[in-house]
Design a protein around this motif. Structure first.
Motif, mmCIF file in Angstrom:
data_model
loop_
_atom_site.group_PDB
_atom_site.id
_atom_site.type_symbol
_atom_site.label_atom_id
_atom_site.label_comp_id
_atom_site.label_asym_id
_atom_site.label_seq_id
_atom_site.Cartn_x
_atom_site.Cartn_y
_atom_site.Cartn_z
ATOM 1 N N PRO A 1 44.264 -8.787 20.071
ATOM 2 C CA PRO A 1 44.465 -8.314 18.696
ATOM 3 C C PRO A 1 45.580 -7.267 18.649
ATOM 4 N N GLN B 1 37.035 -17.851 17.362
ATOM 5 C CA GLN B 1 36.780 -16.446 17.669
ATOM 6 C C GLN B 1 35.339 -16.042 17.355
ATOM 7 N N ALA C 1 37.743 -13.067 12.893
ATOM 8 C CA ALA C 1 38.400 -12.138 13.811
ATOM 9 C C ALA C 1 37.379 -11.175 14.401
#
Length: 544
Positions: free
Chosen positions: A93, A142, A398
């Protein structure tokens, strides 16, 4: 004498090869229950030993028999990343300060990643996978995991293999493939004529364990495929000790070889499918080369399983020296997958294969004092396929880095449902019975065979960009599970916004938004959808 029929089974059966057509008919009608009963393995948990290896009535799965008789010749390859893979250092990230603050020494600098979109970069040692990402052939799911994750390697691995969340070991466990087998076909069903599923270089018997039998055929290594091709046996029934146990062991080895049922088709496939070039001399690459050889040889197995992260290369249990370990592990993983699909692509077989990685859990957000990370919760799963097999991009949500662990947002059982329902074409009502509550929850498969499982709307799911490639106008389709704000834009490969954006609140449901890209230069871009739940993306190609 046909060696796979024990003497006690001869009454009323054509057991001699001299019986000709009657012998062939007997092969076709001999049932799983017959085999288990005559081998003395009908009781639950019965085990026979080949050397030090337990064999639970090796490899009969009515489910996979039915699939092998279907028109589809699609294949699933599962790669276990043993030890608990750190998803945050795999898919980095790069715009999240929480990540860099939590990992002052082991965070991956933004400049040392391969850009996936504006917010995430791929670990540089996984860079061969960018080929698949750029070709829209790789999906990254994810925040994959399960509720109340157990941080024991053994129990968490068993959770993934059984498809049941557990916090302890239990007797009589069954795997999710085994339960599907039991649900679809009773033990009176006929034996499959080809091995329904194959493990190479690993042994995870639990994944195929049903109430009475195990579907998996286990090959110790890639070299075992060579042995089958050359000699036509898995175990040598003559290499036994003297004394009263010798004949018994010889018989059990003959049963394990399964005569024409398994050895013959595997041998034929190994001879038909030549070993491809370009594989590195690593365990994973060699195991994948053997899998590719059997796929190219049209063995007919629907599921293959290999493991990465054992032996000399270490495992993904990176409590210390994580950066050094990942350099080796990720390099071997990416090189192995690239060689595998290049090999299959040479014969056109890549289009019928989806490969998915899984790992028992992820790692904690914060690094420890030994240059590593400790057992965590959610991680990432990679899915790679041939042209048209995969709809590439990000799926799931995410990772949330506000706590000590990345919480799960996408249940791993949904990935199984996608593989079963959409790719292999298993009827949704059956897969729901095997994995209650699981659903093919997003359109990862590029060309679903039978998407019959109930689908839930995923908040912030970017469904499609069409037409693509495009020269002037395209339409972006996305689905919201709940009403909320949406930011939709187009960015270049460096993450810079191209000024084409939509920002407003949308109701729950599916929406189609037109985008005018006529002012963009020819090249590759990313369509990015951001909601309160996270970010999903799709590739966009502009032609001039």
């Amino acid at each position: 004498m046909c060696q796979h029929h024990p003497p006690s089974a001869s009454k009323g059966r054509a057991v001699s090869l001299d019986h000709g057509a009657a012998h062939d008919h007997d092969h076709a009608t001999w049932t799983r229950r017959d085999f288990l009963a005559t081998a003395g393995l009908l009781s639950a948990g019965a085990t026979m030993m080949l050397g030090n290896t337990p064999v639970r009535a090796m490899g009969h799965s009515p489910l996979m028999q039915a699939l092998s008789q279907a028109e589809s010749d699609r294949v699933v390859v599962l790669v276990q990343l043993k030890g608990g893979n750190d998803g945050l250092n795999a898919v980095v990230p790069v715009t999240n300060d929480l990540y860099y603050n939590a990992r002052p020494t082991i965070a991956i600098p933004k400049a040392k990643t391969r850009r996936l979109d504006a917010d995430f970069g791929l670990n540089e040692h996984l860079r061969p996978l960018m080929k698949f990402w750029n070709q829209d052939r790789m999906a990254i799911v994810q925040s994959v995991g399960y509720p109340d994750v157990n941080k024991s390697h053994f129990i968490s691995t068993d959770t993934w293999l059984t498809g049941e969340v557990r916090d302890s070991f239990a007797a009589g466990e069954t795997g999710w493939i085994g339960r599907l087998n039991d649900k679809l076909y009773p033990p009176s069903g006929p034996l499959p004529s080809t091995p329904p599923a194959v493990q190479v270089g690993t042994r995870l018997p639990l994944i195929g364990a049903g109430a009475e039998t195990n579907m998996m055929m286990s090959l110790k290594s890639a070299a075992a495929v060579d042995t089958l091709a050359e000699r036509g046996v898995l175990y040598d029934p003559d290499a036994v000790p003297g004394g009263s146990y010798g004949p018994v062991l010889s018989y059990l080895r003959s049963v394990a070889n399964l005569s024409e049922r398994y050895v013959a088709p595997v041998r034929q496939a190994a001879q038909n499918g030549q070993t491809g070039a370009g594989y590195a001399n690593t365990k994973l690459s060699q195991d994948l080369s053997a899998v590719a050889r059997l796929i190219k040889g049209r063995l007919g197995a629907k599921v293959y399983v290999v493991t990465h992260g054992s032996g000399n290369q270490g495992s993904f249990d990176t409590h210390r020296n994580q950066l050094s370990s990942h350099e080796t592990l990720y390099t071997e993983l990416a090189d192995g997958l690239r060689s595998f699909f290049d090999d299959l692509q040479a014969t056109g077989d890549d289009k019928r294969v989806i490969l998915m990685t899984f790992s028992e859990f992820g790692r904690r957000v914060f690094e420890n004092g030994s240059g590593g990370t400790d057992h965590g919760e959610a991680s990432v799963a990679f899915a790679v396929g041939g042209e048209g097999a995969i709809t590439g991009g990000f799926y799931g949500e995410a990772p949330d880095l506000t706590g000590a662990n990345v919480p799960y947002k996408e249940d791993f059982r949904n990935l199984y449902a996608i593989l079963m329902d959409d790719w292999l074409g298993v009827e949704g009502v059956v897969s729901n019975a095997v994995l209650p509550g699981a659903a093919a929850s997003f359109g990862l498969v590029g060309d679903p065979l039978a998407p019959s499982a109930p689908r839930r709307a995923t908040t912030g799911q970017l469904d499609a960009v069409y037409p693509n490639p495009v020269s002037d106008r395209t339409t972006v389709t996305f689905t919201l599970g709940t009403a909320g704000p949406v930011a939709l834009d187009v960015v270049d490969l460096r993450g810079r916004s191209m000024g084409i954006a939509v920002e407003r609140t949308f109701e729950a449901g599916q929406h189609a938004v037109p985008l005018d890209v006529g002012g963009l230069a020819a090249g590759f871009y990313t369509v990015r959808l951001r909601t309160n739940a996270g970010t999903t993306t799709r590739k966009l190609t502009v032609l001039r």
